[in-house]
Design a protein around this motif. Structure first.
Motif, PDB file in Angstrom:
ATOM      1  N   PHE A   1       0.820  -1.204   0.000  1.00  0.00           N
ATOM      2  CA  PHE A   1       0.000   0.000   0.000  1.00  0.00           C
ATOM      3  C   PHE A   1       0.859   1.261   0.000  1.00  0.00           C
ATOM      4  O   PHE A   1       0.521   2.270  -0.635  1.00  0.00           O
ATOM      5  N   ALA A   2       1.990   1.201   0.710  1.00  0.00           N
ATOM      6  CA  ALA A   2       2.874   2.368   0.817  1.00  0.00           C
ATOM      7  C   ALA A   2       3.540   2.728  -0.502  1.00  0.00           C
ATOM      8  O   ALA A   2       4.113   3.817  -0.628  1.00  0.00           O
ATOM      9  N   SER A   3       3.459   1.845  -1.495  1.00  0.00           N
ATOM     10  CA  SER A   3       4.080   2.142  -2.789  1.00  0.00           C
ATOM     11  C   SER A   3       3.390   3.313  -3.482  1.00  0.00           C
ATOM     12  O   SER A   3       3.950   3.919  -4.386  1.00  0.00           O
ATOM     13  N   GLY A   4       2.131   3.616  -3.073  1.00  0.00           N
ATOM     14  CA  GLY A   4       1.455   4.810  -3.594  1.00  0.00           C
ATOM     15  C   GLY A   4       0.408   4.578  -4.659  1.00  0.00           C
ATOM     16  O   GLY A   4      -0.488   5.389  -4.818  1.00  0.00           O
ATOM     17  N   GLU A   5       0.492   3.472  -5.386  1.00  0.00           N
ATOM     18  CA  GLU A   5      -0.451   3.262  -6.484  1.00  0.00           C
ATOM     19  C   GLU A   5      -1.691   2.444  -6.125  1.00  0.00           C
ATOM     20  O   GLU A   5      -2.752   2.666  -6.699  1.00  0.00           O
ATOM     21  N   PRO A   6      -1.609   1.458  -5.184  1.00  0.00           N
ATOM     22  CA  PRO A   6      -2.826   0.708  -4.852  1.00  0.00           C
ATOM     23  C   PRO A   6      -3.912   1.624  -4.296  1.00  0.00           C
ATOM     24  O   PRO A   6      -3.613   2.600  -3.605  1.00  0.00           O
ATOM     25  N   ILE A   7      -5.166   1.299  -4.592  1.00  0.00           N
ATOM     26  CA  ILE A   7      -6.285   2.071  -4.078  1.00  0.00           C
ATOM     27  C   ILE A   7      -6.671   1.566  -2.691  1.00  0.00           C
ATOM     28  O   ILE A   7      -6.622   2.294  -1.708  1.00  0.00           O
ATOM     29  N   LYS A   8      -7.053   0.300  -2.590  1.00  0.00           N
ATOM     30  CA  LYS A   8      -7.436  -0.273  -1.308  1.00  0.00           C
ATOM     31  C   LYS A   8      -6.892  -1.687  -1.194  1.00  0.00           C
ATOM     32  O   LYS A   8      -7.128  -2.528  -2.060  1.00  0.00           O
ATOM     33  N   VAL A   9      -6.162  -1.933  -0.116  1.00  0.00           N
ATOM     34  CA  VAL A   9      -5.573  -3.243   0.139  1.00  0.00           C
ATOM     35  C   VAL A   9      -6.325  -3.878   1.311  1.00  0.00           C
ATOM     36  O   VAL A   9      -6.575  -3.223   2.323  1.00  0.00           O
ATOM     37  N   ILE A  10      -6.693  -5.132   1.160  1.00  0.00           N
ATOM     38  CA  ILE A  10      -7.468  -5.825   2.192  1.00  0.00           C
ATOM     39  C   ILE A  10      -6.650  -6.954   2.792  1.00  0.00           C
ATOM     40  O   ILE A  10      -5.961  -7.689   2.083  1.00  0.00           O
ATOM     41  N   ILE A  11      -6.709  -7.071   4.121  1.00  0.00           N
ATOM     42  CA  ILE A  11      -6.099  -8.190   4.831  1.00  0.00           C
ATOM     43  C   ILE A  11      -7.220  -9.124   5.275  1.00  0.00           C
ATOM     44  O   ILE A  11      -8.144  -8.714   5.979  1.00  0.00           O
ATOM     45  N   GLN A  12      -7.156 -10.363   4.827  1.00  0.00           N
ATOM     46  CA  GLN A  12      -8.197 -11.349   5.126  1.00  0.00           C
ATOM     47  C   GLN A  12      -7.703 -12.273   6.233  1.00  0.00           C
ATOM     48  O   GLN A  12      -6.845 -13.124   6.003  1.00  0.00           O
ATOM     49  N   PRO A  13      -8.223 -12.136   7.471  1.00  0.00           N
ATOM     50  CA  PRO A  13      -7.704 -12.893   8.616  1.00  0.00           C
ATOM     51  C   PRO A  13      -7.871 -14.397   8.483  1.00  0.00           C
ATOM     52  O   PRO A  13      -7.003 -15.164   8.888  1.00  0.00           O
ATOM     53  N   ASN A  14      -8.995 -14.835   7.913  1.00  0.00           N
ATOM     54  CA  ASN A  14      -9.262 -16.270   7.808  1.00  0.00           C
ATOM     55  C   ASN A  14      -9.302 -16.687   6.344  1.00  0.00           C
ATOM     56  O   ASN A  14     -10.089 -16.140   5.573  1.00  0.00           O
ATOM     57  N   PRO A  15      -8.471 -17.655   5.954  1.00  0.00           N
ATOM     58  CA  PRO A  15      -8.500 -18.100   4.554  1.00  0.00           C
ATOM     59  C   PRO A  15      -9.857 -18.710   4.230  1.00  0.00           C
ATOM     60  O   PRO A  15     -10.463 -19.383   5.074  1.00  0.00           O
ATOM     61  N   PRO A  16     -10.377 -18.456   3.019  1.00  0.00           N
ATOM     62  CA  PRO A  16     -11.689 -19.010   2.650  1.00  0.00           C
ATOM     63  C   PRO A  16     -11.660 -20.531   2.601  1.00  0.00           C
ATOM     64  O   PRO A  16     -10.668 -21.146   2.219  1.00  0.00           O
ATOM     65  N   LYS A  17     -12.778 -21.126   3.028  1.00  0.00           N
ATOM     66  CA  LYS A  17     -12.930 -22.594   3.006  1.00  0.00           C
ATOM     67  C   LYS A  17     -14.033 -22.951   2.033  1.00  0.00           C
ATOM     68  O   LYS A  17     -14.833 -22.110   1.621  1.00  0.00           O
ATOM     69  N   ASP A  18     -14.102 -24.227   1.677  1.00  0.00           N
ATOM     70  CA  ASP A  18     -15.170 -24.688   0.796  1.00  0.00           C
ATOM     71  C   ASP A  18     -16.516 -24.405   1.447  1.00  0.00           C
ATOM     72  O   ASP A  18     -16.735 -24.703   2.627  1.00  0.00           O
ATOM     73  N   GLY A  19     -17.401 -23.824   0.701  1.00  0.00           N
ATOM     74  CA  GLY A  19     -18.723 -23.505   1.245  1.00  0.00           C
ATOM     75  C   GLY A  19     -18.850 -22.085   1.718  1.00  0.00           C
ATOM     76  O   GLY A  19     -19.954 -21.593   1.933  1.00  0.00           O
ATOM     77  N   ASP A  20     -17.701 -21.382   1.921  1.00  0.00           N
ATOM     78  CA  ASP A  20     -17.753 -19.985   2.332  1.00  0.00           C
ATOM     79  C   ASP A  20     -18.261 -19.131   1.176  1.00  0.00           C
ATOM     80  O   ASP A  20     -18.143 -19.513   0.011  1.00  0.00           O
ATOM     81  N   ARG A  21     -18.844 -17.963   1.518  1.00  0.00           N
ATOM     82  CA  ARG A  21     -19.267 -17.062   0.452  1.00  0.00           C
ATOM     83  C   ARG A  21     -18.041 -16.610  -0.326  1.00  0.00           C
ATOM     84  O   ARG A  21     -16.931 -16.507   0.202  1.00  0.00           O
ATOM     85  N   LYS A  22     -18.212 -16.325  -1.603  1.00  0.00           N
ATOM     86  CA  LYS A  22     -17.094 -15.901  -2.432  1.00  0.00           C
ATOM     87  C   LYS A  22     -16.631 -14.527  -2.003  1.00  0.00           C
ATOM     88  O   LYS A  22     -17.428 -13.647  -1.726  1.00  0.00           O
TER      89      LYS A  22
END
Length: 266
Positions: free
Chosen positions: A244-265
């Motif tokens: 994010f500090a590089s200046g060009e990304p708009i919004k960076v998201i940190i996902q605490p829990n990796p998605p599992k089968d059956g989770d919403r997309k």
């Protein structure tokens, strides 16, 4: 999850403006000195949790928080159909302010920034006019591009010269909304604003807007997906901040829990 939980009993809370609560506990706030939420589990007040419709992704849900800042700005500025809007700064808040203004009926939005990649993103999401912030004679260039002065101006980059520009390009009787954070002292041409009866208003977080923001996203009136630059896992948090500090990304998201089968997309 709306991250701010007010006391519910002070004058501001009882008056319906709980975002101004002096006892606010806001997750991850240096102002309120409350720890953040970079964890796999989190306990939060049920009144400030919102269920996402099945077709709204968790990433979009995470974007509701900054979107509400923009929605608060557009609501306070009373943007309506047919108005011409100027936004200074094409970061995440500036771009979401543009989206919220268009959802409110703005006829056109003009936005400035120093980074061409962000201006390109603005064009991709439907912003009508974009200009580099260092364009010579910026006031004349903005008015020439839009055809006239603006009905509402939003300062979203925190640069004093940009606030000056907002006041200069605002039409008489209009509004300049200060959305960005500034230093304690910022020079402002109050005489120019007073002569034109330009209202200078501020925005601090948001109040009672999560349901409206969610409805705008769920109905497709606001599309936040193009603003999500990249998603990182929790163990990649340092890498996410560096990216994010590089200046060009708009919004960076940190996902605490990796998605599992059956989770919403996501």
């Amino acid at each position: 999850m709306e991250p701010g939980v007010p006391c519910g009993d002070c004058k501001q809370c009882r008056g319906g403006r709980y975002n101004l609560c002096p006892k606010m506990r806001f997750i991850g706030s240096a102002v309120n000195r409350v720890p953040g939420a970079m964890s796999t589990y989190f306990n939060h007040a049920a009144s400030y949790c919102y269920k996402l419709p099945e077709h709204v992704s968790l990433q979009e849900g995470a974007m509701l928080e900054p979107m509400c800042v923009s929605l608060q700005a557009v609501t306070r500025a009373k943007v309506g159909p047919g108005q011409k809007v100027f936004v200074s700064g094409a970061g995440p808040i500036g771009l979401m302010t543009a989206l919220c203004a268009k959802a409110a009926g703005a006829a056109s939005v003009t936005i400035t920034d120093m980074v061409e990649a962000k201006l390109q993103k603005a064009r991709e999401i439907g912003v009508e006019f974009t200009l580099k912030a260092d364009t010579p004679n910026i006031v004349e260039a903005l008015e020439s591009t839009a055809g006239e002065k603006f009905d509402a101006c939003f300062e979203c980059c925190g640069v004093p010269s940009a606030l000056k520009t907002c006041i200069e390009v605002a039409c008489p009787g209009s509004v300049v909304c200060v959305v960005a954070n500034f230093g304690e002292t910022t020079p402002v041409n109050l005489q120019l604003a007073a002569r034109r009866e330009i209202d200078i208003i501020g925005v601090y977080r948001y109040c009672n807007l999560y349901p409206r923001a969610l409805a705008l996203v769920a109905t497709g009136k606001v599309n936040l997906k193009p603003l999500i630059s990249k998603t990182f896992a929790l163990e990649q948090a340092n890498e996410a901040f560096e990216h994010f500090a590089s200046g060009e990304p708009i919004k960076v998201i940190i996902q605490p829990n990796p998605p599992k089968d059956g989770d919403r997309k996501s």
